[in-house]
Design a protein around this motif. Sequence first.
Motif, mmCIF file in Angstrom:
data_model
loop_
_atom_site.group_PDB
_atom_site.id
_atom_site.type_symbol
_atom_site.label_atom_id
_atom_site.label_comp_id
_atom_site.label_asym_id
_atom_site.label_seq_id
_atom_site.Cartn_x
_atom_site.Cartn_y
_atom_site.Cartn_z
ATOM 1 N N THR A 24 0.808 -1.224 0.000
ATOM 2 C CA THR A 24 0.000 0.000 0.000
ATOM 3 C C THR A 24 0.840 1.273 0.000
ATOM 4 N N GLY A 25 2.154 1.152 0.152
ATOM 5 C CA GLY A 25 2.993 2.342 0.252
ATOM 6 C C GLY A 25 2.915 2.992 1.616
ATOM 7 N N GLU A 26 2.421 2.262 2.611
ATOM 8 C CA GLU A 26 2.360 2.784 3.972
ATOM 9 C C GLU A 26 3.630 2.412 4.719
ATOM 10 N N SER A 27 4.207 3.371 5.413
ATOM 11 C CA SER A 27 5.407 3.131 6.196
ATOM 12 C C SER A 27 5.056 2.355 7.465
ATOM 13 N N PHE A 28 5.922 1.398 7.840
ATOM 14 C CA PHE A 28 5.645 0.636 9.057
ATOM 15 C C PHE A 28 6.929 -0.020 9.559
ATOM 16 N N ASP A 29 6.858 -0.595 10.738
ATOM 17 C CA ASP A 29 7.912 -1.377 11.367
ATOM 18 C C ASP A 29 9.152 -0.529 11.640
ATOM 19 N N TYR A 30 9.148 0.115 12.811
ATOM 20 C CA TYR A 30 10.190 1.083 13.144
ATOM 21 C C TYR A 30 11.189 0.500 14.134
ATOM 22 N N GLY A 31 12.391 0.225 13.623
ATOM 23 C CA GLY A 31 13.479 -0.253 14.455
ATOM 24 C C GLY A 31 14.479 0.867 14.694
ATOM 25 N N PRO A 32 15.589 0.898 13.934
ATOM 26 C CA PRO A 32 16.626 1.916 14.169
ATOM 27 C C PRO A 32 16.378 3.226 13.421
ATOM 28 N N TRP A 33 15.157 3.768 13.542
ATOM 29 C CA TRP A 33 14.836 5.002 12.826
ATOM 30 C C TRP A 33 15.502 6.205 13.490
ATOM 31 N N ARG A 34 15.636 7.261 12.691
ATOM 32 C CA ARG A 34 16.067 8.565 13.213
ATOM 33 C C ARG A 34 15.544 9.654 12.288
ATOM 34 N N PHE A 35 15.484 10.886 12.819
ATOM 35 C CA PHE A 35 15.285 12.071 12.002
ATOM 36 C C PHE A 35 16.634 12.755 11.860
ATOM 37 N N THR A 36 17.010 13.082 10.626
ATOM 38 C CA THR A 36 18.268 13.781 10.425
ATOM 39 C C THR A 36 18.069 15.274 10.694
ATOM 40 N N PRO A 37 18.906 15.882 11.499
ATOM 41 C CA PRO A 37 18.742 17.320 11.740
ATOM 42 C C PRO A 37 18.891 18.140 10.455
ATOM 43 N N TYR A 38 19.902 17.816 9.661
ATOM 44 C CA TYR A 38 20.191 18.549 8.433
ATOM 45 C C TYR A 38 19.881 17.682 7.205
ATOM 46 N N TRP A 39 19.771 18.324 6.069
ATOM 47 C CA TRP A 39 19.572 17.613 4.804
ATOM 48 C C TRP A 39 20.907 16.974 4.417
ATOM 49 N N ASP A 40 21.236 15.922 5.132
ATOM 50 C CA ASP A 40 22.522 15.245 4.996
ATOM 51 C C ASP A 40 22.269 13.896 4.330
ATOM 52 N N GLU A 41 22.633 13.782 3.067
ATOM 53 C CA GLU A 41 22.334 12.570 2.315
ATOM 54 C C GLU A 41 23.041 11.340 2.868
ATOM 55 N N HIS A 42 24.108 11.535 3.629
ATOM 56 C CA HIS A 42 24.874 10.409 4.148
ATOM 57 C C HIS A 42 24.439 9.983 5.551
ATOM 58 N N PHE A 43 23.483 10.664 6.117
ATOM 59 C CA PHE A 43 23.040 10.373 7.487
ATOM 60 C C PHE A 43 22.349 9.015 7.530
ATOM 61 N N THR A 44 22.780 8.144 8.434
ATOM 62 C CA THR A 44 22.193 6.814 8.570
ATOM 63 C C THR A 44 21.556 6.661 9.944
ATOM 64 N N ALA A 45 20.628 5.706 10.031
ATOM 65 C CA ALA A 45 19.928 5.467 11.290
ATOM 66 C C ALA A 45 20.448 4.241 12.010
ATOM 67 N N ALA A 46 20.867 3.224 11.266
ATOM 68 C CA ALA A 46 21.259 1.951 11.869
ATOM 69 C C ALA A 46 22.781 1.871 12.006
ATOM 70 N N TYR A 47 23.240 1.528 13.181
ATOM 71 C CA TYR A 47 24.681 1.419 13.400
ATOM 72 C C TYR A 47 25.308 0.328 12.531
ATOM 73 N N PHE A 48 24.473 -0.652 12.129
ATOM 74 C CA PHE A 48 24.989 -1.758 11.323
ATOM 75 C C PHE A 48 24.928 -1.475 9.828
ATOM 76 N N ASP A 49 24.430 -0.310 9.436
ATOM 77 C CA ASP A 49 24.399 0.058 8.016
ATOM 78 C C ASP A 49 25.731 0.706 7.656
ATOM 79 N N GLU A 50 26.747 -0.121 7.600
ATOM 80 C CA GLU A 50 28.117 0.392 7.457
ATOM 81 C C GLU A 50 28.382 1.030 6.104
ATOM 82 N N THR A 51 27.671 0.615 5.064
ATOM 83 C CA THR A 51 27.895 1.182 3.729
ATOM 84 C C THR A 51 26.946 2.335 3.412
#
Length: 460
Positions: free
Chosen positions: A262-289
């Motif tokens: 349906t295009g509905e967002s769901f299942d929130y684990g390591p989410w975050r809001f990025t303070p700045y429009w930073d394309e490299h900002f990640t939420a999960a510590y294990f998302d190393e790439t």
Amino acid sequence: MAQSQPYRGDPRILELGEAFFDPVAPAEFPETTERFFHHRHAASVGLDHLSEEARVRHFERFEPLPDNLTQPLALRYHGHQFRHYNPELGDGRGFLIAQLRDGDDRLLDLGTKGSGQTPWSRRGDGRLTLKGGVREILATEMLEALGVNTSKTFALYETGESLWRGDEPSPTRSSVLTRLSHGHIRIGTFQRQAYMEDTAALAQLTDYCLRHLYGEEPEGDEAARAERLFDLVCTATAGLAASYMVAGFVHGVLNSDNIAITGESFDYGPWRFTPYWDEHFTAAYFDETGLYSFGRQPEAIHWDLAQLGGCLSLLAPAEPLQAVLVDWSRRFDLALVPMLLKRLGIAQSEAKEDSELAQWIVAALAAQTVTIDRFFFDWRGARDPGADGPYADQAFRQIASLIEGREGERGHAYWSDDAPCSMPIEEVEALWEPIAERDDWAPLYAKIAAIRRMGEAMAT
């Protein structure tokens, strides 16, 4: 308070048959402490009349609702996890407990998280930490206020068990959560049937999604129906990706089993809001790439859609599916522009002018001289100080020129506050601290009220 709707149970998932789910039994918990119940969304599906005792029975012990599923169902699916295919997936710590209609006649699901082990738990305990439940409340409340199509946290109960986790201090408190969603069918649900080369089940699933999740009676031959569903899902997910960017949200784990049809967002684990429009900002510590970093979220969702297209190519020719997939970036751009303008409080105008304005907004935010939330709060609240303040750069001055005379109403008192309502990770931790140390829930409830107030202001 939303006007209460009549309760209408409608367990349509049973039409798919046993190949799509496993009947399971919920865990038995030593405690039943209600920590959160969403009265407004309960009213939308006719469940606001339930007593506190009845809520415990249905949303912590998971006794069946009237005229609904007689026992929970753990849904089966596969999926790509960080681009690696996993055929061992399925609802491992949650299940579907009911389906029901809202006032718009949409078929909605009540599903769980942390409700016990299932055949798909894969050595996990099937439980949810209390902190994880609190984080899901904050994510869904904030995203809903910001206009993102998201699942809703319906109820949260503390369950009295001690859990051990490697990524937070243990033992830690436990919880069970119920979410209200527009379906739990995922791209991974289609991947499972394609993996098994069960074209009859794929066709059945396609018709189910068209009829019950998109409200369209399936028409044409098998190929036409598959093409139609892919077209609808591509448009819906383009809107989802755009809304993440406008909200400054990073989901963290955009695997194909986490993308709803349906295009509905769901299942929130390591989410975050990025303070700045930073394309490299990640939420999960294990998302190393940085696969699922802020700026790569559209790419990630597009990649998942390619997997769905591959599944549907067992029902339809590849060429028309590929054409829709190629068009996805254009649909993303078309969704992004009005969403940016809406958050800014600017009415849509000529397409060319709106597109130019959107480009300047992104360029201005990408310079990272001001946070995303601060920019939209200041400019919608008419706080642009002109050439002498933090918005002196050319991009901001160009925005000021393009929106002159187009500003909307700012009557809500929220726009007179000193600062925007935001959700940095530091505040998430600060809200959890009094709960962990003193069992003090007042700061969390106050934050929820502040988020909903912001949502009211943005909706005007």
